[in-house]
Motif scaffolding. Structure first.
Motif, short mmCIF file in Angstrom:
data_model
loop_
_atom_site.label_atom_id
_atom_site.label_comp_id
_atom_site.label_asym_id
_atom_site.label_seq_id
_atom_site.Cartn_x
_atom_site.Cartn_y
_atom_site.Cartn_z
N SER A 1 37.72 -47.43 -22.44
CA SER A 1 36.57 -47.97 -21.36
C SER A 1 36.36 -49.38 -21.49
O SER A 1 35.80 -49.83 -22.63
CB SER A 1 35.30 -46.91 -21.17
N VAL A 2 36.57 -50.21 -20.61
CA VAL A 2 36.01 -51.66 -20.64
C VAL A 2 35.02 -52.12 -19.80
O VAL A 2 35.25 -51.82 -18.51
CB VAL A 2 37.49 -52.56 -20.42
N ARG A 3 33.77 -52.42 -20.33
CA ARG A 3 32.69 -52.83 -19.46
C ARG A 3 32.36 -54.16 -19.75
O ARG A 3 32.14 -54.70 -20.99
CB ARG A 3 31.60 -51.82 -19.59
N ARG A 4 32.26 -55.04 -18.56
CA ARG A 4 31.58 -56.26 -18.79
C ARG A 4 30.46 -56.40 -18.16
O ARG A 4 30.36 -56.13 -16.74
CB ARG A 4 32.61 -57.58 -18.45
N LEU A 5 29.19 -56.59 -18.70
CA LEU A 5 28.04 -56.65 -17.80
C LEU A 5 27.60 -57.80 -17.21
O LEU A 5 28.63 -58.73 -17.33
CB LEU A 5 26.90 -56.13 -19.15
#
Length: 314
Positions: A106-110
């Protein structure tokens, strides 16, 4: 005398039981501590079992994250099992079985630009360990998922469930090969635009420190990409990809908004390389008829080469 013998047996049994019970705890603590010290990755697991007789490691509820985003792990897995041969105690780098169940990358960029991915520093001592030729047995990955979420306007997509099956294929046991499959289509969104990639498949061969990808094909309404490549690890770190990209410009034009109007078919074929941080790109572009903002071009052809320092266009 019988009481003494019984006492020794009881004490020995308790000692063995304690060692059996505490060994997985000590091993997992050492493993996660080394992971954090080496790469800044925080690891946790719901359960760790280590059988010192069969040399089998089982981990359930694995989660890996970075300290800045502990609630958003970049990798989780329901279960991981690693089975080692006894020859590894004699110094032979070998693995009989790697079985991974339901991993999720899972890749998340806020919105503030912070990512949940670790920043891996280059470490010569860490990469040198890849120099040894590992003997791999069966590698099985089931129900793998990839989630990519970008709140800053980048791409958003979900891939999976995917599967990977590799088995020994080389005579000396130093080569494994198999298939990577994504049987379902993948939806990709970027801003207001969306597309769908058809089911994916590729053949893989892992030999010593080189991973070769054969017959990779990705198809979408915007075009089709076919690629074959090699990825080298460790001291011989390198990437080389031969590709053919067929583009349907009418469908691709929508991604550029109203400022660009394109139509026609275009083929881009070439090779991309990166050896020890030195990139190189070569490509040939051709199309029978292309329209760009009302300007019609026929027999479009061009060649481009970039060796990392100089760009040549013909």
């Amino acid at each position: 005398r019988r009481l003494a013998v019984s006492g020794v047996l009881v004490v020995s049994g308790v000692a063995i039981w304690l060692a059996w019970a505490l060994l997985p705890v000590a091993f997992s603590a050492w493993m996660f501590s080394a992971l954090e010290a080496q790469w800044g990755i925080v690891g946790r697991a719901e359960q760790v079992k280590l059988n010192p007789i069969t040399l089998t490691l089982q981990v359930r509820g694995l989660a890996l994250s970075v300290a800045s985003t502990p609630d958003h792990p970049f990798l989780t897995s329901e279960a991981v099992m690693v089975d080692l041969p006894w020859s590894i105690l004699l110094g032979e780098p070998a693995v009989d079985l790697i079985d991974i169940e339901a991993p999720v990358f899972s890749v998340r960029r806020l919105a503030n630009g912070v990512s949940n991915l670790p920043v891996l520093a280059t470490n010569s001592s860490a990469t040198s360990s890849f120099g040894a030729a590992w003997q791999l047995g069966v590698v099985s990955v089931k129900r793998a998922m990839v989630f990519w979420e970008d709140a800053v306007g980048g791409p958003n997509f979900t891939v999976g469930p995917a599967g990977l099956q590799l088995r020994p294929s080389g005579a000396a046991g130093l080569e494994t090969s198999g298939r990577f499959t994504v049987p379902r289509s993948t939806s990709v969104s970027w801003g207001t635009q969306q597309t769908r990639i058809e089911p994916l498949a590729a053949s893989l061969t892992l030999a010593s420190t080189t991973l070769t990808v054969h017959d990779f094909v990705a198809t979408a309404p915007e075009g089709r990409l076919a690629a074959t490549g090699d990825i080298g690890f460790g001291d011989s770190s390198s990437v080389g990809v031969d590709y053919v990209l067929d583009v349907v410009l009418d469908r691709l034009s929508a991604w550029f908004g109203e400022t660009v109007s394109l139509s026609g078919d275009l083929r881009v074929a070439g090779r991309m390389e990166n050896k020890s941080g030195a990139p190189a790109v070569s490509l040939q572009l051709e199309g029978p008829r292309v329209t760009w903002n009302g300007l019609e071009l026929t027999e479009v052809a061009a060649a481009l080469e970039f060796d990392g320092q100089r760009l040549t266009v013909e």
